[in-house]
Design an enzyme around this catalytic site. Structure first.
Site, PDB file in Angstrom:
ATOM      1  N   CYS A 106       0.848  -1.179   0.000  1.00  7.09           N
ATOM      2  CA  CYS A 106       0.000   0.000   0.000  1.00  7.09           C
ATOM      3  C   CYS A 106       0.890   1.237   0.000  1.00  7.09           C
ATOM      4  O   CYS A 106       1.912   1.280   0.667  1.00  7.09           O
ATOM      5  CB  CYS A 106      -0.945   0.100   1.195  1.00  7.09           C
ATOM      6  SG  CYS A 106      -2.072  -1.280   1.335  1.00  7.09           S
TER       7      CYS A 106
ATOM      8  N   ARG B 161       3.809  -0.210  -4.840  1.00  6.75           N
ATOM      9  CA  ARG B 161       3.547  -0.758  -3.509  1.00  6.75           C
ATOM     10  C   ARG B 161       2.240  -1.543  -3.450  1.00  6.75           C
ATOM     11  O   ARG B 161       1.943  -2.186  -2.437  1.00  6.75           O
ATOM     12  CB  ARG B 161       3.493   0.378  -2.483  1.00  6.75           C
ATOM     13  CG  ARG B 161       4.737   1.225  -2.462  1.00  6.75           C
ATOM     14  CD  ARG B 161       4.603   2.326  -1.452  1.00  6.75           C
ATOM     15  NE  ARG B 161       4.690   1.813  -0.112  1.00  6.75           N
ATOM     16  CZ  ARG B 161       5.809   1.704   0.585  1.00  6.75           C
ATOM     17  NH1 ARG B 161       6.937   2.124   0.080  1.00  6.75           N
ATOM     18  NH2 ARG B 161       5.813   1.198   1.791  1.00  6.75           N
TER      19      ARG B 161
ATOM     20  N   TRP C  75      -2.731  -2.693  -1.585  1.00  7.17           N
ATOM     21  CA  TRP C  75      -2.432  -4.111  -1.769  1.00  7.17           C
ATOM     22  C   TRP C  75      -3.244  -4.808  -0.671  1.00  7.17           C
ATOM     23  O   TRP C  75      -2.958  -4.647   0.516  1.00  7.17           O
ATOM     24  CB  TRP C  75      -0.939  -4.387  -1.609  1.00  7.17           C
ATOM     25  CG  TRP C  75      -0.561  -5.790  -1.953  1.00  7.17           C
ATOM     26  CD1 TRP C  75      -0.271  -6.291  -3.192  1.00  7.17           C
ATOM     27  CD2 TRP C  75      -0.425  -6.888  -1.039  1.00  7.17           C
ATOM     28  NE1 TRP C  75       0.028  -7.630  -3.107  1.00  7.17           N
ATOM     29  CE2 TRP C  75      -0.057  -8.020  -1.803  1.00  7.17           C
ATOM     30  CE3 TRP C  75      -0.586  -7.043   0.340  1.00  7.17           C
ATOM     31  CZ2 TRP C  75       0.162  -9.277  -1.244  1.00  7.17           C
ATOM     32  CZ3 TRP C  75      -0.376  -8.290   0.906  1.00  7.17           C
ATOM     33  CH2 TRP C  75      -0.003  -9.393   0.113  1.00  7.17           C
TER      34      TRP C  75
ATOM     35  N   ASN D 102      -1.409   2.178   5.736  1.00  6.93           N
ATOM     36  CA  ASN D 102      -0.584   1.079   5.228  1.00  6.93           C
ATOM     37  C   ASN D 102      -0.173   0.249   6.429  1.00  6.93           C
ATOM     38  O   ASN D 102       0.410   0.784   7.374  1.00  6.93           O
ATOM     39  CB  ASN D 102       0.649   1.656   4.518  1.00  6.93           C
ATOM     40  CG  ASN D 102       1.707   0.589   4.250  1.00  6.93           C
ATOM     41  OD1 ASN D 102       1.374  -0.590   4.099  1.00  6.93           O
ATOM     42  ND2 ASN D 102       2.955   0.986   4.181  1.00  6.93           N
ATOM     43  N   GLY D 103      -0.453  -1.062   6.390  1.00  5.14           N
ATOM     44  CA  GLY D 103      -0.071  -1.930   7.496  1.00  5.14           C
ATOM     45  C   GLY D 103      -1.223  -2.851   7.856  1.00  5.14           C
ATOM     46  O   GLY D 103      -2.166  -3.024   7.081  1.00  5.14           O
TER      47      GLY D 103
ATOM     48  N   GLU E 249      17.170 -17.266  -8.920  1.00 13.46           N
ATOM     49  CA  GLU E 249      16.720 -15.910  -9.265  1.00 13.46           C
ATOM     50  C   GLU E 249      15.977 -15.921 -10.604  1.00 13.46           C
ATOM     51  O   GLU E 249      14.934 -15.269 -10.750  1.00 13.46           O
ATOM     52  CB  GLU E 249      17.926 -14.961  -9.299  1.00 13.46           C
ATOM     53  CG  GLU E 249      17.640 -13.556  -9.774  1.00 13.46           C
ATOM     54  CD  GLU E 249      16.515 -12.840  -9.025  1.00 13.46           C
ATOM     55  OE1 GLU E 249      16.090 -13.298  -7.961  1.00 13.46           O
ATOM     56  OE2 GLU E 249      16.040 -11.805  -9.547  1.00 13.46           O
TER      57      GLU E 249
ATOM     58  N   LYS F 279      12.011 -14.881 -11.424  1.00 12.78           N
ATOM     59  CA  LYS F 279      11.567 -13.952 -12.486  1.00 12.78           C
ATOM     60  C   LYS F 279      10.519 -14.630 -13.361  1.00 12.78           C
ATOM     61  O   LYS F 279       9.509 -14.020 -13.714  1.00 12.78           O
ATOM     62  CB  LYS F 279      12.739 -13.501 -13.377  1.00 12.78           C
ATOM     63  CG  LYS F 279      13.798 -12.654 -12.722  1.00 12.78           C
ATOM     64  CD  LYS F 279      13.402 -11.225 -12.473  1.00 12.78           C
ATOM     65  CE  LYS F 279      12.890 -10.984 -11.092  1.00 12.78           C
ATOM     66  NZ  LYS F 279      13.794 -10.767 -10.008  1.00 12.78           N
TER      67      LYS F 279
ATOM     68  N   GLU G 149       7.157 -14.794 -11.327  1.00 10.99           N
ATOM     69  CA  GLU G 149       6.421 -13.568 -11.004  1.00 10.99           C
ATOM     70  C   GLU G 149       6.006 -12.771 -12.229  1.00 10.99           C
ATOM     71  O   GLU G 149       4.983 -12.091 -12.198  1.00 10.99           O
ATOM     72  CB  GLU G 149       7.197 -12.700 -10.009  1.00 10.99           C
ATOM     73  CG  GLU G 149       8.472 -12.102 -10.510  1.00 10.99           C
ATOM     74  CD  GLU G 149       9.191 -11.259  -9.451  1.00 10.99           C
ATOM     75  OE1 GLU G 149       8.538 -10.713  -8.556  1.00 10.99           O
ATOM     76  OE2 GLU G 149      10.436 -11.142  -9.545  1.00 10.99           O
TER      77      GLU G 149
ATOM     78  N   HIS H 251      17.354 -36.268  -6.771  1.00 13.66           N
ATOM     79  CA  HIS H 251      16.801 -36.784  -5.516  1.00 13.66           C
ATOM     80  C   HIS H 251      15.289 -36.593  -5.476  1.00 13.66           C
ATOM     81  O   HIS H 251      14.714 -36.423  -4.405  1.00 13.66           O
ATOM     82  CB  HIS H 251      17.492 -36.118  -4.326  1.00 13.66           C
ATOM     83  CG  HIS H 251      18.946 -36.445  -4.249  1.00 13.66           C
ATOM     84  ND1 HIS H 251      19.409 -37.672  -3.836  1.00 13.66           N
ATOM     85  CD2 HIS H 251      20.052 -35.737  -4.590  1.00 13.66           C
ATOM     86  CE1 HIS H 251      20.740 -37.695  -3.904  1.00 13.66           C
ATOM     87  NE2 HIS H 251      21.140 -36.525  -4.370  1.00 13.66           N
TER      88      HIS H 251
ATOM     89  N   LYS I   4       5.838  -4.358  -4.783  1.00 12.88           N
ATOM     90  CA  LYS I   4       7.300  -4.310  -4.759  1.00 12.88           C
ATOM     91  C   LYS I   4       7.850  -4.222  -3.341  1.00 12.88           C
ATOM     92  O   LYS I   4       8.855  -4.826  -3.026  1.00 12.88           O
ATOM     93  CB  LYS I   4       7.777  -3.105  -5.573  1.00 12.88           C
ATOM     94  CG  LYS I   4       9.275  -3.121  -5.776  1.00 12.88           C
ATOM     95  CD  LYS I   4       9.695  -2.255  -6.907  1.00 12.88           C
ATOM     96  CE  LYS I   4      11.167  -2.398  -7.185  1.00 12.88           C
ATOM     97  NZ  LYS I   4      11.533  -3.702  -7.755  1.00 12.88           N
TER      98      LYS I   4
HETATM   99  C1  AGP Z   1      11.734  -9.786  -6.823  1.00 10.52           C
HETATM  100  O1  AGP Z   1      11.612  -9.526  -8.161  1.00 10.52           O
HETATM  101  C2  AGP Z   1      10.708  -9.201  -5.939  1.00 10.52           C
HETATM  102  N1  AGP Z   1      10.469  -7.833  -6.150  1.00 10.52           N
HETATM  103  C3  AGP Z   1      10.884  -9.588  -4.479  1.00 10.52           C
HETATM  104  O2  AGP Z   1      11.262 -10.916  -4.378  1.00 10.52           O
HETATM  105  C4  AGP Z   1      11.877  -8.732  -3.662  1.00 10.52           C
HETATM  106  O3  AGP Z   1      13.184  -9.019  -4.030  1.00 10.52           O
HETATM  107  C5  AGP Z   1      11.651  -9.004  -2.169  1.00 10.52           C
HETATM  108  O4  AGP Z   1      10.347  -8.651  -1.830  1.00 10.52           O
HETATM  109  C6  AGP Z   1      12.638  -8.273  -1.304  1.00 10.52           C
HETATM  110  O5  AGP Z   1      12.497  -6.888  -1.415  1.00 10.52           O
HETATM  111  P1  AGP Z   1      13.602  -5.905  -0.893  1.00 10.52           P
HETATM  112  O6  AGP Z   1      14.839  -6.161  -1.671  1.00 10.52           O
HETATM  113  O7  AGP Z   1      13.032  -4.547  -1.134  1.00 10.52           O
HETATM  114  O8  AGP Z   1      13.804  -6.186   0.564  1.00 10.52           O
END
Ligand code: AGP
Length: 575
Positions: free
Chosen positions: A2, A28, A70, A96-97, A456, A460, A463, A479, A570
């Protein structure tokens, strides 16, 4: 999660301007959007800000608050969108929270009519009841702060009074000082195009803000606060790129160079001090989430190569797996510097006496402010929800740190190598993305240096491209997971240099019919993507860049909302 933005000004501004500031925080969360003005105009709806802008009339005002959501408590509906008001409509609230004890607080109140399913609405009713019982707004907020459990950054806008009250615990909140007044927001990006001066709220602090002045309070007492000046490189324009993600992928050579230079100049002293902290510690633990965790895995590997043992743990499990003491150094890695799981882990570590350092992107973020030392990765704002350029610079910062302990890598060539990698492989990635457009599952395998890359790249793909992807250790595949390999199943095999064990793992999946896609810097393995680099941290960066592009172009082939993927935000500021 948010984003909240309040604006208060000596000169009139339009609600369009307010929403444009809010749009800079849309990463956000983007489930719903809304605003309220001091004149009592309330507009809100589900969906993203651009769509909302087309449907709402423009209003002129001198004080207003806004919110991009969010969803946590209550579905994505217009009723659950912020701002919220209580029965008497005395004021509006954005939040927010999460108010964890909202049901208990609700039980204390009587005769209130609730119109949403959110935890936020209780804030409005609670404060309104206290005002009705004769408390001032400030006293009512103090009572709320004393009784509420959970996390919150809240803006309260009284109807008919040009004033914004702002208060917070755990969720971020900042007061931006702009020429005509003030902006109160979740982070600096709401106003960093207009001002680089701000005051950062600490927990339990409240501010009363008018167009010409502000006062801060803690536990009912006025407090003095310092104005901080910060620097950000602001990048809002997509220019020739259809999405921020691909723009940010292409920015990597430039931001890498900026960081490498800074680590030798402005940030040299900080890098030296961080390496001293590592030397002094008996135990060094990285803590991070998501992409930043993958960067930290590489950090552990780089240090391991130098003979220095470190560990990393996903932030949300930190308390369940790690003990700390005064000889422990905890290094948080976070783009936003606000990830709640990381913050909670750091608080736990601090309570046990650990020293805290960090590698962050957003200046003056909460994690940076909690750290005795913080390196900045200097990528400028990353707008796409998926991290790309910030991952690369986190890895560069870790390489520079490991170099202090003898890790052999030439940082000066990183920028050029990334550029060559993009130039050489982007066209080929597009062709591969077309081929993989309809695939359901992709497996990615790596070892050592390439294992974090596998994870990683898988993240990607999940998401952005909504492909089920698993990034695994090459040795672990047999395994169990190898049972899922069928004729044609794509398996991305990451083989640095002379990693013959990885090569064997590649043969094993090929023998079961997998469509192996080989990424290597060794032509002996006939790779699909031949990376021009030595087998140090640069391999990990370049191989990830190929993974980023693959995820992007598969998502593009599928016509997906790349910069704002479903269900994500994000900045993950709830646990
Ligand atoms: C990755 O593409 C995401 N945006 C997510 O995994 C992100 O890396 C994670 O939420 C951590 O965020 P930060 O680096 O702002 O702590």
């Amino acid at each position: 999660m948010c984003g909240i933005v309040g604006m208060i000004s000596q000169e009139e501004f339009t609600t369009i301007e307010l929403l444009k500031a809010l749009k800079r925080l849309e990463y956000r969360g983007y489930d719903s959007v809304g605003y309220a003005t001091v004149e009592g105009i309330l507009q809100k709806d589900t969906g993203e800000i651009d769509g909302f802008l087309k449907t709402v009339p423009e209003h002129r005002t001198r004080a207003a608050i806004s919110h991009t959501r969010w969803a946590t408590h209550g579905g994505v509906t217009k009723e659950n969108a912020h701002p919220h008001a209580a029965c008497g409509n005395l004021f509006f609230i954005v939040h927010n929270g999460i108010i964890e004890n909202y049901e208990r607080l609700r039980d204390q109140l009587h005769g209130h009519n609730y119109v949403s399913e959110t935890d936020t609405e209780i804030i409005a009713h609670f404060i309104e009841e206290k005002i009705r019982n004769g408390l001032t707004v400030r006293e009512s907020i103090e009572t709320f702060i004393a009784e509420a459990k959970g996390t919150y950054a809240v803006l309260l806008l009284p109807r008919g009074e040009e004033k914004i009250y702002a208060f917070k615990k755990d969720s971020p909140l900042v007061l931006g000082i702009v020429p005509e007044g003030f902006v109160v927001s979740s982070d600096i990006y709401a106003f960093s195009d207009r001002s680089q001066k701000a005051i950062f709220f600490e927990d339990y602090e409240m501010a009363e803000v008018t167009a010409t002045d502000y006062m801060f309070f803690k536990h009912g007492m006025p407090i003095a606060k310092e104005i901080k000046e910060f620097k950000v490189t602001y990048t809002e324009i997509k220019k020739d790129f259809p999405h921020y993600m691909i723009k940010e992928i292409h920015e990597q050579p430039a931001v890498a160079e900026r960081l490498v230079t800074s680590l030798k100049t402005d940030q040299k002293h900080k890098l030296d001090r961080l390496s001293d902290l590592v030397r002094q510690a008996r135990k060094v633990v990285f803590v991070a989430a998501g992409t930043s965790y993958h960067a930290s895995l590489l950090g552990v590997h780089f240090f391991h190569e130098t003979g220095v043992e470190t560990q990393t743990i996903i932030a949300s499990e930190f308390r369940n797996y790690v003990t700390c003491d005064e000889d422990t150094l905890v290094v948080a890695i976070s783009q936003s510097g606000e990830t709640m799981d990381v913050l909670k882990a750091l608080k736990y570590a601090r309570e046990q006496g650990a020293r805290i350092a960090s590698i962050v992107n957003v200046p003056y973020s909460t994690i940076q402010r909690m750290s005795e030392l913080s390196l900045e990765i200097l990528t400028g704002q990353e707008i796409c929800v998926a991290s790309t350029k910030t991952y690369t610079n986190q890895v560069i910062a870790l390489l520079a740190l490991a170099q202090k302990f003898g890790y052999d890598v030439n940082l000066d060539t990183i920028s050029q190598r990334i550029k060559e990698c993009i130039d050489t492989h982007e066209g080929q990635v597009k062709i591969l993305a077309r081929e993989l457009r309809d695939c359901q599952d992709i497996y990615l395998i790596g070892r050592g240096l390439s294992y974090p890359v596998a994870r990683e790249s898988a993240l990607k793909l999940k998401e952005i491209a909504y492909v089920h992807a698993e990034g695994m250790m090459g040795g672990e595949l047999k395994h169990g997971t190898i049972a899922l390999i069928e004729d044609g199943t794509p398996v991305v095999c990451l083989i640095p240099d002379e990693d013959y064990e990885m090569e064997s793992n590649t043969r094993e999946v090929q023998a079961r019919g997998a469509r192996a896609i080989i990424i290597s810097n060794n032509s002996e393995f006939s790779p699909d993507f031949l990376l021009e680099t030595s087998s140090d941290g640069k391999f990990a960066i370049l191989a990830t860049v190929v993974g980023q592009m693959l995820a992007y172009y598969i998502a593009k082939e599928r016509g997906l909302p790349i910069d704002k993927p479903r269900n994500l935000a994000k900045s993950v500021t709830v646990e």
